[in-house]
Design a protein around this motif. Structure first.
Motif, PDB file in Angstrom:
ATOM      1  N   GLY A  69     115.335  84.597  11.554  1.00 34.79           N
ATOM      2  CA  GLY A  69     114.306  85.513  12.058  1.00 34.79           C
ATOM      3  C   GLY A  69     112.900  84.971  11.875  1.00 34.79           C
ATOM      4  O   GLY A  69     111.938  85.543  12.395  1.00 34.79           O
ATOM      5  N   HIS A 106     111.118  89.836   5.619  1.00 31.53           N
ATOM      6  CA  HIS A 106     111.978  88.710   5.238  1.00 31.53           C
ATOM      7  C   HIS A 106     111.571  87.429   5.956  1.00 31.53           C
ATOM      8  O   HIS A 106     111.977  86.336   5.559  1.00 31.53           O
ATOM      9  CB  HIS A 106     113.451  89.033   5.511  1.00 31.53           C
ATOM     10  CG  HIS A 106     113.737  89.419   6.924  1.00 31.53           C
ATOM     11  ND1 HIS A 106     113.435  90.651   7.440  1.00 31.53           N
ATOM     12  CD2 HIS A 106     114.304  88.732   7.949  1.00 31.53           C
ATOM     13  CE1 HIS A 106     113.806  90.710   8.715  1.00 31.53           C
ATOM     14  NE2 HIS A 106     114.331  89.546   9.051  1.00 31.53           N
ATOM     15  N   GLY A 153     108.982  93.913   3.181  1.00 30.52           N
ATOM     16  CA  GLY A 153     110.318  93.440   2.807  1.00 30.52           C
ATOM     17  C   GLY A 153     111.291  94.601   2.911  1.00 30.52           C
ATOM     18  O   GLY A 153     112.429  94.437   3.330  1.00 30.52           O
ATOM     19  N   SER A 154     110.802  95.787   2.535  1.00 28.84           N
ATOM     20  CA  SER A 154     111.588  96.979   2.774  1.00 28.84           C
ATOM     21  C   SER A 154     111.317  97.366   4.227  1.00 28.84           C
ATOM     22  O   SER A 154     110.203  97.773   4.578  1.00 28.84           O
ATOM     23  CB  SER A 154     111.163  98.082   1.808  1.00 28.84           C
ATOM     24  OG  SER A 154     111.987  99.204   2.018  1.00 28.84           O
ATOM     25  N   ASP A 184     114.058  93.684  15.674  1.00 33.42           N
ATOM     26  CA  ASP A 184     114.776  94.679  16.494  1.00 33.42           C
ATOM     27  C   ASP A 184     115.765  95.470  15.633  1.00 33.42           C
ATOM     28  O   ASP A 184     115.871  96.695  15.748  1.00 33.42           O
ATOM     29  CB  ASP A 184     115.424  94.065  17.743  1.00 33.42           C
ATOM     30  CG  ASP A 184     116.272  92.832  17.471  1.00 33.42           C
ATOM     31  OD1 ASP A 184     116.461  92.443  16.289  1.00 33.42           O
ATOM     32  OD2 ASP A 184     116.749  92.227  18.449  1.00 33.42           O
ATOM     33  N   GLY A 185     116.436  94.799  14.717  1.00 32.11           N
ATOM     34  CA  GLY A 185     117.312  95.520  13.795  1.00 32.11           C
ATOM     35  C   GLY A 185     116.506  96.505  12.951  1.00 32.11           C
ATOM     36  O   GLY A 185     116.971  97.612  12.637  1.00 32.11           O
ATOM     37  N   GLU A 186     115.298  96.108  12.630  1.00 29.00           N
ATOM     38  CA  GLU A 186     114.408  96.981  11.857  1.00 29.00           C
ATOM     39  C   GLU A 186     114.182  98.316  12.577  1.00 29.00           C
ATOM     40  O   GLU A 186     113.944  99.342  11.935  1.00 29.00           O
ATOM     41  CB  GLU A 186     113.064  96.270  11.623  1.00 29.00           C
ATOM     42  CG  GLU A 186     112.094  97.105  10.817  1.00 29.00           C
ATOM     43  CD  GLU A 186     110.758  96.417  10.558  1.00 29.00           C
ATOM     44  OE1 GLU A 186     110.473  95.374  11.176  1.00 29.00           O
ATOM     45  OE2 GLU A 186     109.999  96.941   9.727  1.00 29.00           O
ATOM     46  N   ASP A 212     110.336  91.569  17.826  1.00 28.61           N
ATOM     47  CA  ASP A 212     111.041  90.293  17.965  1.00 28.61           C
ATOM     48  C   ASP A 212     112.484  90.640  18.341  1.00 28.61           C
ATOM     49  O   ASP A 212     113.330  90.863  17.484  1.00 28.61           O
ATOM     50  CB  ASP A 212     110.969  89.546  16.628  1.00 28.61           C
ATOM     51  CG  ASP A 212     111.699  88.213  16.671  1.00 28.61           C
ATOM     52  OD1 ASP A 212     112.264  87.884  17.724  1.00 28.61           O
ATOM     53  OD2 ASP A 212     111.706  87.521  15.637  1.00 28.61           O
ATOM     54  N   ASN A 214     115.569  89.651  19.158  1.00 25.74           N
ATOM     55  CA  ASN A 214     116.501  88.510  19.174  1.00 25.74           C
ATOM     56  C   ASN A 214     117.972  88.957  19.212  1.00 25.74           C
ATOM     57  O   ASN A 214     118.878  88.133  19.084  1.00 25.74           O
ATOM     58  CB  ASN A 214     116.238  87.578  17.976  1.00 25.74           C
ATOM     59  CG  ASN A 214     116.323  88.311  16.636  1.00 25.74           C
ATOM     60  OD1 ASN A 214     117.028  89.308  16.508  1.00 25.74           O
ATOM     61  ND2 ASN A 214     115.614  87.807  15.635  1.00 25.74           N
ATOM     62  N   LEU A 216     119.960  90.183  17.248  1.00 22.43           N
ATOM     63  CA  LEU A 216     120.789  90.088  16.034  1.00 22.43           C
ATOM     64  C   LEU A 216     120.076  90.714  14.859  1.00 22.43           C
ATOM     65  O   LEU A 216     118.841  90.693  14.777  1.00 22.43           O
ATOM     66  CB  LEU A 216     121.080  88.621  15.695  1.00 22.43           C
ATOM     67  CG  LEU A 216     122.013  87.839  16.620  1.00 22.43           C
ATOM     68  CD1 LEU A 216     122.038  86.370  16.189  1.00 22.43           C
ATOM     69  CD2 LEU A 216     123.417  88.414  16.612  1.00 22.43           C
TER      70      LEU A 216
HETATM   71  C1  LIG Z   1     115.050  99.214   4.224  1.00 19.24           C
HETATM   72  C2  LIG Z   1     115.817  97.939   4.251  1.00 19.24           C
HETATM   73  N1  LIG Z   1     117.134  97.966   4.497  1.00 19.24           N
HETATM   74  C3  LIG Z   1     117.851  96.802   4.513  1.00 19.24           C
HETATM   75  C4  LIG Z   1     117.214  95.613   4.277  1.00 19.24           C
HETATM   76  C5  LIG Z   1     118.035  94.309   4.266  1.00 19.24           C
HETATM   77  N2  LIG Z   1     117.723  93.529   5.456  1.00 19.24           N
HETATM   78  C6  LIG Z   1     116.899  92.477   5.414  1.00 19.24           C
HETATM   79  S1  LIG Z   1     116.691  91.751   6.895  1.00 19.24           S
HETATM   80  C7  LIG Z   1     117.776  92.826   7.626  1.00 19.24           C
HETATM   81  C8  LIG Z   1     118.103  92.737   9.089  1.00 19.24           C
HETATM   82  C9  LIG Z   1     116.897  92.883   9.927  1.00 19.24           C
HETATM   83  O1  LIG Z   1     117.184  92.604  11.255  1.00 19.24           O
HETATM   84  P1  LIG Z   1     116.021  92.341  12.262  1.00 19.24           P
HETATM   85  O2  LIG Z   1     114.974  93.373  12.066  1.00 19.24           O
HETATM   86  O3  LIG Z   1     116.610  92.252  13.605  1.00 19.24           O
HETATM   87  O4  LIG Z   1     115.413  90.975  11.728  1.00 19.24           O
HETATM   88  P2  LIG Z   1     115.453  89.529  12.416  1.00 19.24           P
HETATM   89  O5  LIG Z   1     116.581  89.469  13.369  1.00 19.24           O
HETATM   90  O6  LIG Z   1     114.153  89.380  13.107  1.00 19.24           O
HETATM   91  O7  LIG Z   1     115.602  88.582  11.263  1.00 19.24           O
HETATM   92  C10 LIG Z   1     118.265  93.747   6.705  1.00 19.24           C
HETATM   93  C11 LIG Z   1     119.227  94.807   7.025  1.00 19.24           C
HETATM   94  C12 LIG Z   1     115.833  95.629   4.022  1.00 19.24           C
HETATM   95  N3  LIG Z   1     115.137  94.512   3.804  1.00 19.24           N
HETATM   96  N4  LIG Z   1     115.139  96.804   4.037  1.00 19.24           N
END
Ligand SMILES: Cc1ncc(C[n+]2csc(CCOP(=O)(O)OP(=O)(O)O)c2C)c(N)n1
Ligand SMILES: [Mg+2]
Length: 307
Positions: A69, A106, A153-154, A184-186, A212, A214, A216
């Protein structure tokens, strides 16, 4: 050489004199004195490759971190930091700076790479990622690292934080703009949609969310874990202006940021279609590299592809 805040202020008071002393071309954005290097598209593409190399080397050396990511959003931050943002690395807390908020915290290696290349701290420091006592921890810390606007990060919090910063700009009568990068997962987080609703309610036309996209997240495709589509329609329904771009196309990204600047009375969402792990063949579209560092052999292979 880095300048103190005081010296930086003096330079801004006399931008032409200071511009003449610089090797880099300087553009003055929106009539303000922002030393934004005017990189050509070709130079920006080269910068994007450099950032990808940093991300690989940093996570490889640390033995942990989030390369996938980080790699997917490289062009997004390149366009922002080398063309769009009004900011001054010599004075990271300049009150009139545009704000870049990394909500998908992250992707800290991405943020550190672009901040270092833009001059917020030495590029050599990148090798301290995730080391004890380093200011470059696995998730960014706004109290430790110059240029970091929010400790994140959260997931799910950055857009709400952006609303506060955006409203503060309105109250303080400052014309800075606020850019929030989301995963997008966010967007599975309910807080994102509360913030989407509030941004439109407050007509925050100085606020831009970039997703973003992507496809995934941590352990699989969005469509299997939590279907987001139709994502553009969802933002539209919440009252946003929406632009879709190829998130690896610098011209499209720059045009989208320009379009967003002209939108009045509503926030803008840029849905950037990207590839997770972009630029490294064995990482592209490979969810394994969401939160796994490359081995030394993989680092070598990746760097070979990023020449
Ligand atoms: C509130 C919360 N839940 C779970 C996580 C664990 N986590 C870190 S990255 C991630 C996936 C995020 O996916 P996305 O937003 O699509 O990120 P990218 O594909 O851009 O890396 C998860 C579930 C976290 N950091 N914060
Ligand atoms: Mg994703």
């Amino acid at each position: 050489m880095s300048l103190s805040g005081q010296e930086a202020k003096k330079e801004r008071a006399n931008p032409e004199a200071s511009a003449n002393n610089k090797a880099e071309a300087v553009t003055f954005v929106r009539g303000k004195q922002s030393p934004t290097p005017s990189l050509s598209l070709k130079e920006m593409a080269a910068m994007a490759k450099k950032l990808r190399r940093h991300i690989i080397m940093m996570t490889g050396q640390a033995g942990s971190g989030h390369p996938g990511g980080s790699l997917s959003a490289v062009e997004i931050v390149t366009a922002l930091f080398f063309r769009v943002l009004r900011h001054d690395p010599r004075d990271p807390r300049w009150a009139d700076r545009d704000r870049f908020i990394l909500s998908k915290g992250h992707a800290a290696p991405l943020l550190y790479s672009v901040l270092a290349e833009r001059g917020y701290f030495p590029v050599e420091e990148l090798s301290t990622l995730r080391k004890l006592n380093s200011r470059l921890q696995g998730h960014a810390d706004m109290t430790a690292t110059p240029g970091v606007e929010m400790s994140s990060g959260s997931l799910g919090q950055g857009l709400s934080f952006g609303i506060g910063v955006s409203l503060a700009g309105r109250i303080d009568k400052r014309d800075y703009r606020v850019y929030v990068l989301l995963g997008d997962g966010e967007c599975d987080e309910g807080q994102v949609w509360e913030a989407a609703m509030a941004s439109a309610h407050y007509k925050l036309d100085n606020l831009v969310a970039i997703v973003d996209h992507n496809d995934l997240q941590l352990d699989g495709p969005n469509c299997e874990i939590m279907n987001l589509e139709p994502l553009p329609d969802k933002f539209k329904a919440f009252g946003w202006h929406v632009i879709e771009v190829d998130g690896h196309n610098l011209s499209q990204l720059i045009a989208a940021f320009e379009e967003a600047r002209k939108v009045k009375g509503k926030p803008t969402a840029i849905i950037a279609h990207t590839i997770k792990g972009k630029g490294v063949s064995f990482m592209e579209g490979n969810v394994d590299f969401h939160g796994k560092a490359p081995t030394p052999a993989e680092v070598e292979k990746a760097l070979g592809e990023l020449k």
